[in-house]
Write an enzyme that holds these catalytic residues in place. Structure first.
Site, PDB file in Angstrom:
ATOM      1  N   GLU A 320       0.836  -1.216   0.000  1.00  0.00           N
ATOM      2  CA  GLU A 320       0.000   0.000   0.000  1.00  0.00           C
ATOM      3  C   GLU A 320       0.866   1.259   0.000  1.00  0.00           C
ATOM      4  O   GLU A 320       0.532   2.250  -0.646  1.00  0.00           O
ATOM      5  CB  GLU A 320      -0.976  -0.007   1.183  1.00  0.00           C
ATOM      6  N   TYR A 401      -1.413  -8.204 -10.895  1.00  0.00           N
ATOM      7  CA  TYR A 401      -0.366  -8.113  -9.872  1.00  0.00           C
ATOM      8  C   TYR A 401       0.845  -8.969 -10.261  1.00  0.00           C
ATOM      9  O   TYR A 401       1.972  -8.511 -10.280  1.00  0.00           O
ATOM     10  CB  TYR A 401      -0.868  -8.647  -8.528  1.00  0.00           C
TER      11      TYR A 401
HETATM   12  N1  BES Z   1      -5.753  -1.373  -4.555  1.00  0.00           N
HETATM   13  C1  BES Z   1      -5.802  -2.693  -4.040  1.00  0.00           C
HETATM   14  C2  BES Z   1      -7.156  -3.111  -3.530  1.00  0.00           C
HETATM   15  C3  BES Z   1      -8.237  -3.162  -4.599  1.00  0.00           C
HETATM   16  C4  BES Z   1      -8.011  -3.854  -5.773  1.00  0.00           C
HETATM   17  C5  BES Z   1      -9.453  -2.565  -4.388  1.00  0.00           C
HETATM   18  C6  BES Z   1      -9.008  -3.898  -6.742  1.00  0.00           C
HETATM   19  C7  BES Z   1     -10.434  -2.608  -5.341  1.00  0.00           C
HETATM   20  C8  BES Z   1     -10.222  -3.276  -6.530  1.00  0.00           C
HETATM   21  C9  BES Z   1      -4.784  -2.879  -2.918  1.00  0.00           C
HETATM   22  O1  BES Z   1      -3.629  -2.133  -3.084  1.00  0.00           O
HETATM   23  C10 BES Z   1      -4.353  -4.328  -2.926  1.00  0.00           C
HETATM   24  O2  BES Z   1      -3.803  -4.734  -3.906  1.00  0.00           O
HETATM   25  N2  BES Z   1      -4.605  -5.067  -1.846  1.00  0.00           N
HETATM   26  C11 BES Z   1      -4.211  -6.447  -1.735  1.00  0.00           C
HETATM   27  C12 BES Z   1      -3.038  -6.614  -0.835  1.00  0.00           C
HETATM   28  C13 BES Z   1      -1.748  -6.803  -1.541  1.00  0.00           C
HETATM   29  C14 BES Z   1      -0.618  -7.055  -0.585  1.00  0.00           C
HETATM   30  C15 BES Z   1      -1.761  -7.856  -2.606  1.00  0.00           C
HETATM   31  C16 BES Z   1      -5.357  -7.236  -1.136  1.00  0.00           C
HETATM   32  O3  BES Z   1      -6.416  -6.665  -0.901  1.00  0.00           O
HETATM   33  O4  BES Z   1      -5.217  -8.411  -0.909  1.00  0.00           O
HETATM   34 ZN    ZN Z   2      -2.539  -2.833  -4.746  1.00  0.00          ZN
END
Ligand code: BES
Ligand code: ZN
Length: 621
Positions: A320, A401
């Site tokens: 984040e 990702y």
């Molecule tokens: N921005 C994302 C969360 C998100 C993604 C909200 C798609 C809405 C739509 C956040 O930065 C994220 O990627 N969170 C991950 C954690 C990360 C360490 C892989 C999660 O929620 O698991």
């Molecule tokens: Zn993210």
């Protein structure tokens, strides 16, 4: 393709409230067209949003006004905003006449267009409105679903297109707005938002009841990054520019868990340049928070499931934090290019982890991400949803990702770290506070890094990475020595060795994940019992372990595990951990579907509206 920018800001006087910030140009190229918004920013666009909202827990509504500063192209007659499921009371020019407006038909995903007619010279509009209890961005939690169990709680989740359910504005990631807000909340509650706090930690007493909290974001941000939370919140500093907000009973554990954050900020700045957002605070939410984390500027939102007491999930914090560059500074212009946010961030996250904890530990996360990459590719059969650039929201699993970060790592290895780091740092400086597209990034890296080197171009295969499905052969796989040891134990178990011989003392979340996800999906009831009792799976306090165990148990219709699984899906609302459980149940057809429906009927009230919607879709299959 080159991005053509229409510098509308240069033609028209910038409203006073936006003068401190740079107003980003409007993208007009076809590939930057956002099909998830009704807005037509090339005609008229919002540059600043000023909210004044009362938070009413009894009616589960926000009510008040939004004042929008707008920029218009010559001759513009109207401005189009996104709204979803809200009650509009009045629309008027600020201190001026009412403006005719029309709310278009509601699209289930996109909500409605709010088209407002402008008078010549209208620069500010005031909309009075209230939200509905079913607003998709907002979760209103009754006291029972909080840690303290005495006061209610409210939080918002904007990404990708939920904020139109509580803010009438142009809800597209390619559009940047500054904003300010006054939130009036019940007397004994605290409000936080993703911007600078102007009122002190206790807010200001209002004459007509309640406390008012003021916030401001004077850097232009995409609207999905506006976020709020209201609850029984306390704060503890973790360093000179960072700290944690959470409910009082969780404060010490939360502050310990994220205690490496200052080191992470230092590491990130050394890699990508200055942190440009002032403070970096974190809010640890109740367990229904739908994500692991959300990069709301100045105030990252975090799931409490990362609090395992061993700091083994601080990759979420690094992730984040990294979005403060990739995502919040340089933003995907549309959700078709979410890998520009998430892939870059996953790569940077790992670089921060390496800088703070060393190569061995960083490899642990990278190798586990490789497992995730392979799983997503296999499940999507290397099909069209495995492209990085595609329909918005259509990328399989977390490929934006994992494939995105693997692509960047592959470039790093090909050109050398020093050269790649210098390039990335300049990329952030040059595109700060601007939207970006896949085409724009590829043009930039060719111009600044590849510079006509044909051999390098051929080696990197960048177009294949971005526009073709599957994984190019040059993909770099980082392997973890720690996980190799887990694999050795796993091999012994697979060969029939006893579970009690597995040494799990001190295992991090990642070691557990490798072990549990590596177990063959078909197991006998006797073996499942041995695993459960020998390793304490059903009783584990680690939510990642509970989720992975549930998947395995369900795949074998292992009924003794069901009470613990039911308790789990009723206590955690993080999509990444509970969706697989429902999916596994549904995959078991006649046996699993009724169980999934039964669990969901009870748990639904505790889920965020977005998560509830996702689970509903899984169960309907
Ligand atoms: N921005 C994302 C969360 C998100 C993604 C909200 C798609 C809405 C739509 C956040 O930065 C994220 O990627 N969170 C991950 C954690 C990360 C360490 C892989 C999660 O929620 O698991
Ligand atoms: Zn993210």
């Amino acid at each position: 393709m080159r991005i053509l920018a229409l510098a509308l800001g240069a033609l028209i006087a910038v409203p006073a409230s936006a003068q401190t910030a740079q107003v980003a140009p409007i993208l007009t190229t076809p590939e930057a067209k956002d099909i998830w918004t009704h807005a037509r920013p090339e005609i008229a666009r919002v540059t600043h949003v000023a909210l004044d909202l009362r938070v009413n827990f009894a009616s589960q509504t926000l009510s008040g006004s939004a004042i929008l500063d707008i920029l218009t192209a010559p001759g513009a007659r109207e401005i189009i905003l996104d709204v979803d499921n809200m009650n509009i009371q009045t629309v008027a020019a600020l201190n001026g006449p009412n403006l005719p407006y029309k709310i278009g038909p509601r699209d289930a995903e996109l909500g409605s267009a709010l088209t407002i007619q402008l008078n010549p010279g209208t620069k500010r509009i005031r909309i009075t409105y209230n939200t509905k209890p079913s607003a998709s961005a907002l979760q209103w939690l009754p006291p029972e679903l909080t840690a303290g169990k005495v006061k209610p709680y409210l939080f918002s989740q904007g990404q990708p297109i939920n904020n139109r359910s509580w803010i009438p504005t142009q809800d597209s990631p390619g559009i940047r707005q500054t904003w300010s807000a006054t939130l009036t909340v019940p007397d004994n509650m605290v409000a936080v938002m993703s911007g600078d706090r102007l009122s002190g930690d206790k807010g200001m007493q209002r004459a007509n009841g309640g406390r008012a909290y003021e916030f401001r974001m004077n850097r232009p941000v995409p609207p999905y990054l506006i976020a709020l939370a209201v609850g029984d919140l306390a704060f503890k500093a973790t360093g000179k520019r960072s700290g944690v907000w959470t409910e009082p009973s969780m404060l010490d554990a939360a502050a310990y868990e994220v205690g490496d954050v200052e080191k992470m900020i230092d590491a990130a700045q050394a890699l990508y340049g200055p942190y440009r957002w002032g403070r970096y605070d974190m809010l640890v939410l109740p367990p229904s928070f739908p994500y692991g984390g959300m990069e709301n500027p100045t105030l990252t939102f975090l799931t409490p499931t990362i609090i395992t007491g061993d700091r083994s999930n601080t990759d979420v914090v690094a992730h984040e934090l990294a979005h403060s560059w990739s995502g919040n500074l340089v933003t995907n212009a549309t959700w078709s290019d979410s890998w520009l946010n998430e892939g870059f961030t996953t790569y940077f996250e790992n670089r921060i982890m390496e800088a703070v904890y060393g190569k061995t530990r960083a490899a642990l996360y990278a190798d586990l991400d490789w497992d995730g990459l392979q799983k997503d590719l296999t499940e999507a059969k290397n099909g069209p949803t495995t492209r990085l650039h595609g329909d918005p929201g259509a990328t399989a699993g977390q490929l934006d990702y994992f494939k995105g970060s693997t692509m960047l790592r592959t470039i790093e290895v090909a050109v050398g770290r020093k050269r790649f780091d210098a390039y990335l740092r300049s990329y952030f400086d040059r595109y700060a506070f601007q939207p970006q597209t896949s085409a724009g990034f590829l043009a930039d890296i060719r111009q600044r890094l590849i510079r006509g080197d044909k051999a390098l171009e051929a080696r990197l295969q960048l177009d294949r990475w971005v526009y073709q499905p599957g994984l190019p052969a040059n993909a770099v796989h980082v392997q973890s020595a720690i996980l190799a040891k887990v694999d050795a134990q796993l091999a012994a178990v697979k060969a029939g060795g006893s579970v009690s011989a597995v040494k799990t003392t001190g295992w991090s979340t990642q070691q557990w994940m490798r072990f549990l996800n590596g177990l063959p999906r078909q197991q006998t009831p006797a073996r499942l019992k041995e695993l459960d009792q020998g390793l304490g799976l059903s009783a584990s306090t680690n939510a990642y372990v509970r989720s992975a165990w549930a998947e395995l148990a369900i795949a074998n219709r292992y009924e003794p595990a069901l009470p613990s699984i039911e308790a789990f899906v009723n206590s955690v609302g993080r999509g990444l951990l509970i969706r697989p459980v429902y999916q596994a149940l549904v995959a078991q057809g006649d046996w699993g579907k009724p169980i999934a429906a039964r669990f969901f009927a009870k748990a639904k009230a505790s889920y965020h509206p977005v998560t509830a919607g996702q689970v509903e879709k899984i169960i309907a299959k």
